[in-house]
Scaffold this motif. Structure first.
Motif, short mmCIF file in Angstrom:
data_model
loop_
_atom_site.label_atom_id
_atom_site.label_comp_id
_atom_site.label_asym_id
_atom_site.label_seq_id
_atom_site.Cartn_x
_atom_site.Cartn_y
_atom_site.Cartn_z
N ARG A 382 111.94 1.68 5.00
CA ARG A 382 113.20 2.15 3.87
C ARG A 382 112.02 2.12 2.31
NH1 ARG A 382 115.62 -1.89 7.86
NH2 ARG A 382 117.22 -0.36 8.99
N ARG A 383 111.21 0.94 1.84
CA ARG A 383 109.94 0.65 1.13
C ARG A 383 109.20 2.21 0.25
NH1 ARG A 383 109.22 -4.20 3.40
NH2 ARG A 383 107.00 -3.81 4.93
N ALA A 384 108.96 2.71 1.55
CA ALA A 384 108.44 4.05 1.18
C ALA A 384 108.86 4.89 0.62
CB ALA A 384 107.69 4.99 2.37
N MET A 385 110.80 4.97 1.18
CA MET A 385 111.47 5.70 0.92
C MET A 385 112.25 5.18 -0.74
SD MET A 385 114.35 6.64 3.74
CE MET A 385 115.03 7.76 3.21
N ALA A 386 111.96 3.81 -1.30
CA ALA A 386 112.95 3.73 -1.76
C ALA A 386 111.92 4.06 -3.35
CB ALA A 386 112.71 1.89 -2.13
N GLN A 387 111.12 3.96 -3.18
CA GLN A 387 109.43 4.42 -3.75
C GLN A 387 110.20 5.70 -4.63
OE1 GLN A 387 106.94 2.95 -4.95
NE2 GLN A 387 107.68 1.36 -3.36
N PRO A 388 109.71 5.53 -6.91
CA PRO A 388 110.42 6.51 -7.13
C PRO A 388 109.98 8.34 -6.54
CG PRO A 388 109.40 5.00 -8.29
CD PRO A 388 109.03 5.03 -7.26
N LEU A 389 110.76 9.27 -6.20
CA LEU A 389 110.79 10.17 -5.73
C LEU A 389 109.97 9.72 -4.39
CD1 LEU A 389 109.05 12.10 -8.57
CD2 LEU A 389 110.32 12.47 -8.17
N GLY A 390 110.97 9.24 -3.90
CA GLY A 390 110.13 8.72 -2.36
C GLY A 390 110.97 9.90 -1.58
N PRO A 391 110.23 9.50 -0.36
CA PRO A 391 110.67 11.06 0.88
C PRO A 391 112.36 10.66 1.43
CG PRO A 391 109.32 9.63 1.84
CD PRO A 391 109.56 8.96 0.66
N ARG A 392 113.28 12.37 1.28
CA ARG A 392 114.34 11.55 2.39
C ARG A 392 114.60 12.65 2.94
NH1 ARG A 392 118.22 10.11 -1.85
NH2 ARG A 392 119.29 11.44 -1.32
N GLU A 393 113.70 13.34 3.68
CA GLU A 393 113.66 13.95 4.32
C GLU A 393 112.43 13.62 6.21
OE1 GLU A 393 112.32 17.30 7.83
OE2 GLU A 393 110.97 16.85 5.98
#
Ligand SMILES: Cc1cc2nc3c(=O)[nH]c(=O)nc-3n(C[C@H](O)[C@H](O)[C@H](O)COP(=O)(O)OP(=O)(O)OC[C@H]3O[C@@H](n4cnc5c(N)ncnc54)[C@H](O)[C@@H]3O)c2cc1C
Lengths: 454, 108
Positions: A382-393
């Motif tokens: 979840r933290r990695a995804m919340a980064q700016p331009l974090g991954p969504r796939e």
């Protein structure tokens, strides 16, 4: 002569091999297991006082017939046990047998790779004593062992009841059966289950027997955590506002099955999202054709159970023969297609009755382990995804967090990962993609320093 | 590794095993098994866990029991990596729970 390679010596692979043998073809039949039979219909290891007929119950006849068939065709098949197929490259399979590498060339490939358990992680699920539901059955059939002294069966699957009953009948103490799907949801799925009334009646009989043996069966409860210091001491459950702990020293965890599709992926099969199973499944025609000279059968194509596996194995072999200049009787093909379609329809009904608890996976606490290979938590994703331009796939999430990149190559964490990613991205489950198959499909058990031949 | 050494097993025999007695060693310690046992069954019939996880050191005992999760890797003769759940014991088998230093890089 057409060179045919079959991967998987379970019900589907054995039936396919038998149909080819009958047509005068000697197929290569590869399986990484030491003995034939596949998952549910496995052969026990030698020297056990195990009454397989009693253990298989109503499936005993099918089990015995399948193994009888294998024995009858054995010398007309190039059977290679303990052989992992780890890559498909054009018309060549890459294999490993006891640390030795090899290659198998084919003109037609029939994949009957079966399925493995799909699980929703929960806090504490990496403790010794927590095993998959299929594993709890496998160790009993393969090694004559129970996974513990007091076993809780937890998840969402018709096999929960079956496994609990198998344990109970052999003298294990079953602490409870906990099915996360509410009873009302099962009733709502009943119409879809009418496709196979015999199997439906069997499921109801399992419940009655467990209840009669005094084993609590909880519907609609979910595991909050598996507790214990170094091992399992209990499983904490929640149902509505109520929370309580069941004492046990082992937990069998299972939320349905998931096809082993990595080889199909490497061989060029296309995948489509199936909303009922909440899985990406390889696309085939009604006979199992998935591409030029590529055929899929059994649970590896679509979860259908052992009967569907047998029928689809015969059917895929018939399609293969027809495509290679040996037309098959139309009536036979029609009958097999109808049978496979009916049995798979029933499994779709089961998938509704024993639904994958997507919300439970998405709500996995931040500090709970998601990837057991490398000890990566849900919170790290979840933290990695919340980064700016974090991954969504999911493949991007994998590349950044390593979830799905460890030893199991996403087999265990993949389904929960997709739900966590979908929830965190606010996307539909189908929109976050699927983990792509990669060679080697399993870590290659080569000896240190051994060079792959060829 | 107190729990790992404890005499009580995680697995419990459901039926009798007739196979001949087999001696294996696990991290140098002798362990009695029977012909037909998988390495995992031989160990978990006598211990609560198989090994310590390489990231974090928590105890592990395998998970899927059918060759999918790879949580039960052990080393034979310090040179070959196998899954304990799908490998049968043989007389004198020498098993180490940790990788030898020269373990090849991972496979991603
Ligand atoms: C764990 C488990 C327990 C079950 N228990 C029961 C039960 O008690 N009763 C019941 O009626 N049904 C049971 N089922 C359902 C039933 O067994 C399956 O529907 C049936 O086995 C499917 O047959 P199959 O031929 O498609 O695949 P499987 O029987 O799963 O066989 C697939 C084979 O392919 C091999 N394989 C896969 N990938 C590779 C590779 N890359 N290289 C080499 N070999 C490979 C595997 O080793 C395996 O032997 C169970 C299923 C599972 C998964």
């Amino acid at each position: 002569m057409t060179r045919v390679a079959i991967v998987g010596a379970g019900p589907a692979g054995i039936r396919a091999a038998a149909a080819l043998v009958e047509a005068g073809i000697r197929p290569v039949l590869l399986d990484e297991a030491a003995r034939p039979g596949g998952q549910g219909y496995r052969t026990p290891s030698p020297g056990l006082d195990l009454d397989m007929a009693a253990l298989m119950g109503s499936e005993a006849g099918h089990h015995a017939r399948l193994h009888g068939l294998f024995a009858a065709i054995h010398d007309r098949v190039d059977y290679r046990p303990e052989t992992l197929v780890w890559a498909v490259d054009g018309r060549t399979l890459h294999v490993a047998t006891q640390g030795r590498a090899g290659m198998v060339a084919f003109d037609a490939l029939l994949l009957a790779t079966g399925a493995t358990d799909r699980v929703v992680p929960c806090p504490g699920w990496t403790k010794p004593g927590v095993f998959t539901l299929g594993g709890a059955q496998a160790i009993l059939k393969d090694q004559g062992c129970f996974i513990g002294r007091r076993v809780a069966f937890v998840g969402s699957s018709p096999l929960l009841l079956l496994a609990a009953l198998q344990y109970q009948s052999l003298g294990a103490h079953v602490a409870a059966v906990v099915d996360t799907t509410p009873f009302g949801a099962k009733l709502a799925a009943l119409p879809g289950l009418a496709a196979s009334p015999r199997t439906l009646r069997r499921g109801i009989a399992y419940r009655t027997k467990l209840r009669a043996a005094g084993i609590p069966v909880h519907d609609g409860a979910a595991p909050v955590a598996i507790e214990g210091r170094d091992g399992v001491e209990g499983v904490r459950l929640r149902h509505g506002a109520r929370e309580w702990t069941i004492a046990c020293d082992a937990v069998a965890l299972g939320h349905g099955l998931k096809p082993e599709t990595q080889l199909a992926d490497l061989a060029g099969a296309q995948f489509a999202y199936d909303p009922v199973f909440r899985q990406w499944l390889p696309e085939t025609d009604a006979d199992g054709r998935a591409g030029p000279s590529l055929y899929l059968a059994g649970d590896g194509a679509a979860i259908g159970g052992a009967y569907a596996a047998e029928a689809s194995g015969t059917l895929a072999a018939a399609a293969l023969l027809a495509d290679h200049g040996r037309p098959q009787p139309k009536a036979t093909l029609r009958r097999l297609r109808q049978e496979v379609a009916r049995l798979r329809r029933f499994q779709r009904g089961l998938a509704r009755a024993f639904a994958w608890p997507a919300g439970q996976a998405a709500a996995l606490p931040d500090d709970a382990t998601l990837c057991r290979c490398e000890g990566i938590t849900a919170g790290e994703v979840r933290r990695a995804m919340a980064q700016p331009l974090g991954p969504r796939e999911v493949n991007r999430v994998k590349a950044i967090t390593r979830v799905g990149m460890g030893r199991c190559q996403g087999r265990i964490c993949g389904p929960a990962l997709a739900d966590i990613v979908a929830a965190a991205a606010g996307l539909d489950h189908a929109a976050v993609g699927r983990l792509r198959g990669q060679a080697p499909v399993k870590p290659i058990p080569l000896a240190l320093g051994a060079e792959p031949a060829g | 590794m107190k729990n790992v050494q404890a005499g009580v097993g995680q697995f419990v025999p459901a039926v009798r095993r007739h196979g001949a007695p087999i001696r294996i060693t696990v991290d140098g310690e002798a362990l009695d098994a029977r012909a037909g046992d998988s390495i995992l069954a031989a160990v978990l019939l006598r211990r609560r866990a198989l090994r310590r996880h390489e990231f974090g050191g928590e105890l592990r005992a395998g998970f899927c029991l059918m060759g999918a999760c790879q949580d039960c890797w052990v080393w034979l003769d310090r040179e070959r990596r196998v899954r304990a759940c799908t490998t049968t014991v043989t007389e004198g088998m020498r098993i180490d729970l940790d990788a030898p230093d020269e373990e090849p890089a991972s496979f991603d």
